[in-house]
Write an enzyme that holds these catalytic residues in place. Sequence first.
Site, PDB file in Angstrom:
ATOM      1  N   ARG A 228       0.816  -1.208   0.000  1.00  0.00           N
ATOM      2  CA  ARG A 228       0.000   0.000   0.000  1.00  0.00           C
ATOM      3  C   ARG A 228       0.857   1.270   0.000  1.00  0.00           C
ATOM      4  NH1 ARG A 228      -4.296  -0.946   4.463  1.00  0.00           N
ATOM      5  NH2 ARG A 228      -2.347  -1.614   5.312  1.00  0.00           N
TER       6      ARG A 228
ATOM      7  N   LYS B 299       1.961 -19.025   7.006  1.00  0.00           N
ATOM      8  CA  LYS B 299       1.085 -19.272   8.124  1.00  0.00           C
ATOM      9  C   LYS B 299       0.735 -17.948   8.787  1.00  0.00           C
ATOM     10  CE  LYS B 299       2.823 -20.565  12.302  1.00  0.00           C
ATOM     11  NZ  LYS B 299       3.546 -19.613  13.140  1.00  0.00           N
TER      12      LYS B 299
ATOM     13  N   HIS C 170       8.218 -22.650   7.537  1.00  0.00           N
ATOM     14  CA  HIS C 170       9.660 -22.393   7.390  1.00  0.00           C
ATOM     15  C   HIS C 170      10.517 -23.468   8.065  1.00  0.00           C
ATOM     16  CE1 HIS C 170       9.483 -20.453  11.381  1.00  0.00           C
ATOM     17  NE2 HIS C 170      10.784 -20.541  11.404  1.00  0.00           N
TER      18      HIS C 170
ATOM     19  N   LYS D 118      14.536 -25.529   7.050  1.00  0.00           N
ATOM     20  CA  LYS D 118      15.749 -25.573   7.882  1.00  0.00           C
ATOM     21  C   LYS D 118      16.616 -26.739   7.420  1.00  0.00           C
ATOM     22  CE  LYS D 118      13.691 -23.508  11.979  1.00  0.00           C
ATOM     23  NZ  LYS D 118      14.439 -22.334  12.398  1.00  0.00           N
TER      24      LYS D 118
ATOM     25  N   GLU E   5      12.124 -21.818  23.308  1.00  0.00           N
ATOM     26  CA  GLU E   5      12.579 -20.464  22.981  1.00  0.00           C
ATOM     27  C   GLU E   5      12.803 -19.658  24.254  1.00  0.00           C
ATOM     28  OE1 GLU E   5      10.712 -18.841  19.130  1.00  0.00           O
ATOM     29  OE2 GLU E   5       9.077 -19.885  20.118  1.00  0.00           O
TER      30      GLU E   5
ATOM     31  N   HIS F 255       4.717 -26.464  12.680  1.00  0.00           N
ATOM     32  CA  HIS F 255       6.135 -26.814  12.727  1.00  0.00           C
ATOM     33  C   HIS F 255       6.387 -28.180  13.382  1.00  0.00           C
ATOM     34  CE1 HIS F 255       6.495 -22.764  11.473  1.00  0.00           C
ATOM     35  NE2 HIS F 255       6.551 -22.195  12.659  1.00  0.00           N
TER      36      HIS F 255
HETATM   37  C1  BG6 Z   1       7.016 -18.864  14.064  1.00  0.00           C
HETATM   38  C2  BG6 Z   1       6.167 -18.648  15.269  1.00  0.00           C
HETATM   39  O1  BG6 Z   1       6.305 -19.540  13.072  1.00  0.00           O
HETATM   40  O2  BG6 Z   1       8.164 -19.622  14.429  1.00  0.00           O
HETATM   41  C3  BG6 Z   1       6.950 -17.972  16.359  1.00  0.00           C
HETATM   42  O3  BG6 Z   1       5.038 -17.859  14.910  1.00  0.00           O
HETATM   43  C4  BG6 Z   1       8.222 -18.706  16.659  1.00  0.00           C
HETATM   44  O4  BG6 Z   1       6.167 -17.821  17.542  1.00  0.00           O
HETATM   45  C5  BG6 Z   1       8.987 -19.005  15.394  1.00  0.00           C
HETATM   46  O5  BG6 Z   1       8.998 -17.899  17.527  1.00  0.00           O
HETATM   47  C6  BG6 Z   1      10.165 -19.912  15.669  1.00  0.00           C
HETATM   48  O6  BG6 Z   1      10.961 -20.004  14.518  1.00  0.00           O
HETATM   49  P1  BG6 Z   1      12.507 -20.258  14.612  1.00  0.00           P
HETATM   50  O7  BG6 Z   1      12.937 -20.383  13.187  1.00  0.00           O
HETATM   51  O8  BG6 Z   1      13.113 -19.095  15.327  1.00  0.00           O
HETATM   52  O9  BG6 Z   1      12.677 -21.529  15.393  1.00  0.00           O
END
Ligand code: BG6
Length: 484
Positions: A51, A148, A178, A182, A216, A240
């Site tokens: 936009r 997502k 994603h 990896k 995390e 994931h």
């Molecule tokens: C994302 C989630 O898809 O993946 C996040 O929405 C998460 O909450 C992240 O922190 C983790 O990805 P990575 O690559 O840092 O392990």
Amino acid sequence: MVSRVIPVKTFDLVIFGGTGDLARRKILPGLYRRYIAGQIPEGSRIIGAARADLNDEGFRALATQAIEEFIPAKARDAATVARFVEHMHYVSVDATGTGGWKELAKLVRKDVVQAFYFSVAPALFGALAERLHSNKIANEQSRIVVEKPFGRDLESAQALNATLAEHFDESQIYRIDHYLGKETVQNLMAVRFANILFEPLWNGRHVDHVQITVAEIVGVGGRGAYYDKSGAMRDMVQNHMMQLLCLIAMEAPYKFDPDAVRDEKLKVIRALEPVKPEEIVRGQYRANRDGKSYVEDSENPASLTESYIAMKVHVANWRWAGTPFYLRTGKKLRARTSEIAVVFKEVPHSIFGDSEAWHENVLAIRLQPNEGMTLSVMIKEPGPGGMRLTEVPLDMSFADALGDSGADIPDAYERLIMDVIRGNQTLFMRGDEVEAAWAWTDPIIDGWEARGDRPKPYDPGSSGPEDALMLLHRDGRRWRELKE
Ligand code: BG6
């Protein structure tokens, strides 16, 4: 045998939401790294569409800034960045209106690979898909990339799939998870299917259980509004962790081919049993000296959303009957670490008698950080004085094993974007896979909502709620230590 890198054809990549966070953090820096690797053919165009009222120069400046912010100084130089951004163009587009579409149609060529990255809210997918067609920009060869959250339950995922299917064939739709990009996640497949060693033991007769951990350190601060509507189950498990589980549990596909791989993953998802309430532990971090609580971060004092989840999952098929998969993921935990541990059974009979040092063999695959694999094995402790056993790791970090190429692991997005351009869907989720994952997830969430379950509090910097320890203790097992 060294296989060659598959060449890339000249392309036009349109990034809707090209000025957004994902574009700045991942897509544009990822493309730059591929440029340095010589994989962006001359004449290719990267077209930002959003936009914001920008022009080519403005978008190039934004990309330069993003590269400076997200690529380490030693991996970039100003002259190369300047050459790279010459590939960039910008069109200000109104996703739900008419503005900008004619200009976009003029810029996107028909005779090169066309990819449209929908880096926007899912609510806009339908409008974008429709306009790409009505303005005759997309054709039967075009690819679209979506991110997502792909729905928040089965019904909304079905609706999204149906919307996209109105304008694009499944073979044109690239749904990104994603985690599949990896490097170590793909190594799971290499380890399983390129070695004879593991596969004969890869089943319920020899594997006691599997632990999948994605821990995390960060909390949800900054994205609390989104996260509070998802929670760990929707944000991490449905996608994931489900993908990791599939890669561990699936049968060997007959070929490393998109549908062959995805067919096998789908069978795993369909074989998942419903999870009993007592086999789920949900947690929510509270405040401590170092930081805010989840309810403060999410700005929802009454939130019952989980920032941690642990669960025991059963794959009901011949290979895995009787072997539980324990999954856990959470925010604000002790360490940032993701690993899959395949814990083997004990030997059927010990010729050495009882030994306190006795441990099962564990194959631990570290997804991040320090990507690699460790196989713990029992050996004899050196020296005379009897046959004393000790556990040692056969340790392999990719950085050590592969030298520079192992240390410089590409970001997941780099690989996935280039796979889109190459037209390879193997590492993307098929629509039926996503729906099957929601079909398993929905009753679990409905169950705790109907019961009004409250997540258990846990301390930031801990390894999660106490009850999660019990989930394994009562089975005579324990979680692996959370450490980087
Ligand atoms: C994302 C989630 O898809 O993946 C996040 O929405 C998460 O909450 C992240 O922190 C983790 O990805 P990575 O690559 O840092 O392990």
